[in-house]
Write a protein that holds these residues in place. Structure first.
Motif, PDB file in Angstrom:
ATOM      1  N   MET A   1       0.835  -1.186   0.000  1.00  0.00           N
ATOM      2  CA  MET A   1       0.000   0.000   0.000  1.00  0.00           C
ATOM      3  C   MET A   1       0.882   1.254   0.000  1.00  0.00           C
ATOM      4  N   ASP A   2       0.626   2.139  -0.943  1.00  0.00           N
ATOM      5  CA  ASP A   2       1.322   3.414  -0.952  1.00  0.00           C
ATOM      6  C   ASP A   2       0.760   4.286   0.155  1.00  0.00           C
ATOM      7  N   SER A   3       1.639   4.902   0.892  1.00  0.00           N
ATOM      8  CA  SER A   3       1.184   5.847   1.914  1.00  0.00           C
ATOM      9  C   SER A   3       2.078   7.073   1.877  1.00  0.00           C
ATOM     10  N   PHE A   4       1.503   8.177   2.302  1.00  0.00           N
ATOM     11  CA  PHE A   4       2.189   9.459   2.264  1.00  0.00           C
ATOM     12  C   PHE A   4       2.174  10.071   3.651  1.00  0.00           C
ATOM     13  N   ARG A   5       3.288  10.643   4.044  1.00  0.00           N
ATOM     14  CA  ARG A   5       3.316  11.399   5.285  1.00  0.00           C
ATOM     15  C   ARG A   5       2.765  12.785   5.002  1.00  0.00           C
ATOM     16  N   ILE A   6       2.487  13.509   6.059  1.00  0.00           N
ATOM     17  CA  ILE A   6       1.793  14.788   5.933  1.00  0.00           C
ATOM     18  C   ILE A   6       2.560  15.789   5.062  1.00  0.00           C
ATOM     19  N   THR A   7       3.866  15.824   5.177  1.00  0.00           N
ATOM     20  CA  THR A   7       4.667  16.750   4.377  1.00  0.00           C
ATOM     21  C   THR A   7       4.603  16.392   2.899  1.00  0.00           C
ATOM     22  N   GLU A   8       4.675  15.100   2.598  1.00  0.00           N
ATOM     23  CA  GLU A   8       4.579  14.650   1.203  1.00  0.00           C
ATOM     24  C   GLU A   8       3.219  14.997   0.606  1.00  0.00           C
ATOM     25  N   LEU A   9       2.173  14.778   1.383  1.00  0.00           N
ATOM     26  CA  LEU A   9       0.827  15.082   0.916  1.00  0.00           C
ATOM     27  C   LEU A   9       0.664  16.585   0.697  1.00  0.00           C
ATOM     28  N   GLY A  10       1.180  17.367   1.615  1.00  0.00           N
ATOM     29  CA  GLY A  10       1.114  18.823   1.482  1.00  0.00           C
ATOM     30  C   GLY A  10       1.812  19.308   0.229  1.00  0.00           C
ATOM     31  N   ARG A  11       2.980  18.794  -0.040  1.00  0.00           N
ATOM     32  CA  ARG A  11       3.713  19.178  -1.255  1.00  0.00           C
ATOM     33  C   ARG A  11       2.959  18.783  -2.519  1.00  0.00           C
ATOM     34  N   ARG A  12       2.392  17.599  -2.487  1.00  0.00           N
ATOM     35  CA  ARG A  12       1.671  17.089  -3.654  1.00  0.00           C
ATOM     36  C   ARG A  12       0.483  17.985  -4.019  1.00  0.00           C
ATOM     37  N   PHE A  13      -0.161  18.557  -3.000  1.00  0.00           N
ATOM     38  CA  PHE A  13      -1.356  19.362  -3.229  1.00  0.00           C
ATOM     39  C   PHE A  13      -1.127  20.861  -3.041  1.00  0.00           C
ATOM     40  N   GLY A  14       0.075  21.249  -2.702  1.00  0.00           N
ATOM     41  CA  GLY A  14       0.352  22.666  -2.510  1.00  0.00           C
ATOM     42  C   GLY A  14      -0.309  23.239  -1.262  1.00  0.00           C
ATOM     43  N   LEU A  41      -0.187   8.806   8.351  1.00  0.00           N
ATOM     44  CA  LEU A  41      -0.007   8.184   7.042  1.00  0.00           C
ATOM     45  C   LEU A  41      -1.316   8.276   6.268  1.00  0.00           C
ATOM     46  N   TYR A  42      -1.209   8.786   5.049  1.00  0.00           N
ATOM     47  CA  TYR A  42      -2.376   8.980   4.193  1.00  0.00           C
ATOM     48  C   TYR A  42      -2.325   7.992   3.036  1.00  0.00           C
ATOM     49  N   SER A  43      -3.437   7.344   2.775  1.00  0.00           N
ATOM     50  CA  SER A  43      -3.541   6.358   1.698  1.00  0.00           C
ATOM     51  C   SER A  43      -3.897   7.045   0.382  1.00  0.00           C
ATOM     52  N   GLN A  44      -3.962   6.257  -0.689  1.00  0.00           N
ATOM     53  CA  GLN A  44      -4.393   6.797  -1.978  1.00  0.00           C
ATOM     54  C   GLN A  44      -5.843   7.287  -1.887  1.00  0.00           C
ATOM     55  N   ALA A  45      -6.672   6.580  -1.133  1.00  0.00           N
ATOM     56  CA  ALA A  45      -8.062   7.022  -0.944  1.00  0.00           C
ATOM     57  C   ALA A  45      -8.100   8.383  -0.246  1.00  0.00           C
ATOM     58  N   ASP A  46      -7.199   8.596   0.716  1.00  0.00           N
ATOM     59  CA  ASP A  46      -7.109   9.901   1.377  1.00  0.00           C
ATOM     60  C   ASP A  46      -6.693  10.974   0.375  1.00  0.00           C
ATOM     61  N   CYS A  47      -5.757  10.630  -0.515  1.00  0.00           N
ATOM     62  CA  CYS A  47      -5.322  11.575  -1.559  1.00  0.00           C
ATOM     63  C   CYS A  47      -6.489  11.934  -2.476  1.00  0.00           C
ATOM     64  N   ASP A  48      -7.276  10.928  -2.843  1.00  0.00           N
ATOM     65  CA  ASP A  48      -8.443  11.182  -3.696  1.00  0.00           C
ATOM     66  C   ASP A  48      -9.438  12.098  -2.985  1.00  0.00           C
ATOM     67  N   ARG A  49      -9.656  11.863  -1.703  1.00  0.00           N
ATOM     68  CA  ARG A  49     -10.564  12.718  -0.928  1.00  0.00           C
ATOM     69  C   ARG A  49     -10.025  14.144  -0.871  1.00  0.00           C
ATOM     70  N   LEU A  50      -8.718  14.282  -0.665  1.00  0.00           N
ATOM     71  CA  LEU A  50      -8.126  15.618  -0.613  1.00  0.00           C
ATOM     72  C   LEU A  50      -8.237  16.327  -1.957  1.00  0.00           C
ATOM     73  N   ALA A  51      -8.107  15.597  -3.046  1.00  0.00           N
ATOM     74  CA  ALA A  51      -8.278  16.206  -4.370  1.00  0.00           C
ATOM     75  C   ALA A  51      -9.688  16.772  -4.504  1.00  0.00           C
ATOM     76  N   ARG A  52     -10.678  16.044  -4.014  1.00  0.00           N
ATOM     77  CA  ARG A  52     -12.059  16.519  -4.055  1.00  0.00           C
ATOM     78  C   ARG A  52     -12.225  17.742  -3.156  1.00  0.00           C
ATOM     79  N   ILE A  53     -11.627  17.711  -1.974  1.00  0.00           N
ATOM     80  CA  ILE A  53     -11.698  18.851  -1.054  1.00  0.00           C
ATOM     81  C   ILE A  53     -11.112  20.092  -1.724  1.00  0.00           C
ATOM     82  N   CYS A  54      -9.951  19.933  -2.345  1.00  0.00           N
ATOM     83  CA  CYS A  54      -9.296  21.066  -3.015  1.00  0.00           C
ATOM     84  C   CYS A  54     -10.144  21.615  -4.157  1.00  0.00           C
TER      85      CYS A  54
END
Length: 132
Positions: A1-14, A41-54
């Protein structure tokens, strides 16, 4: 499972780390897990949710409405239509006798953060893109 730490997720979404911590605190985006060192740790599903939030934030939707949209089985269209109509009217405020806003312009939304599909979208396309 791919997971992202908070800093990685923040960079990915600005987004800043503090924004992501705030989203966690209000329950809008909670991490799927924790590392052994207790890092979020954020999953791909969390990334998808964040994309929708943004995307919703970029359209001017409040965090409270976003939470309702994401956590309920309600159609996105009516809320988006209302908000984009408000934006269209705000752009024409103070113009006496102006024609009705052109819906093509009032409903254009551009995906930015976390999306590989940049470009104008209609409300229907926007709502379709946001469905899980």
């Amino acid at each position: 499972m791919d997971s992202f730490r908070i800093t990685e997720l923040g960079r990915r979404f600005g987004l800043s780390r503090s924004t992501l911590l705030y989203y966690d605190r209000i329950g809008l985006l909670c991490p799927s897990g924790r590392s052994e060192a207790d890092y979020r740790l954020y999953s791909q599903a969390d990334c998808d949710r964040l994309a929708r939030i943004c995307a919703f934030r970029e359209a001017g939707i409040s965090l409270e409405e976003i939470a309702r949209l994401l956590d309920a089985d309600t159609p996105h269209g009516p809320i988006l239509e209302r908000r984009l109509h408000e934006l269209g009217q705000a752009g024409h405020a103070g113009t006496e006798g102006a024609a009705a806003p052109d819906r093509r312009h009032a409903t254009n939304v551009c995906f930015r953060a976390g999306s590989d599909r940049a470009g104008p979208r209609t409300v229907a396309g926007f709502a379709t893109r946001l469905r899980p």
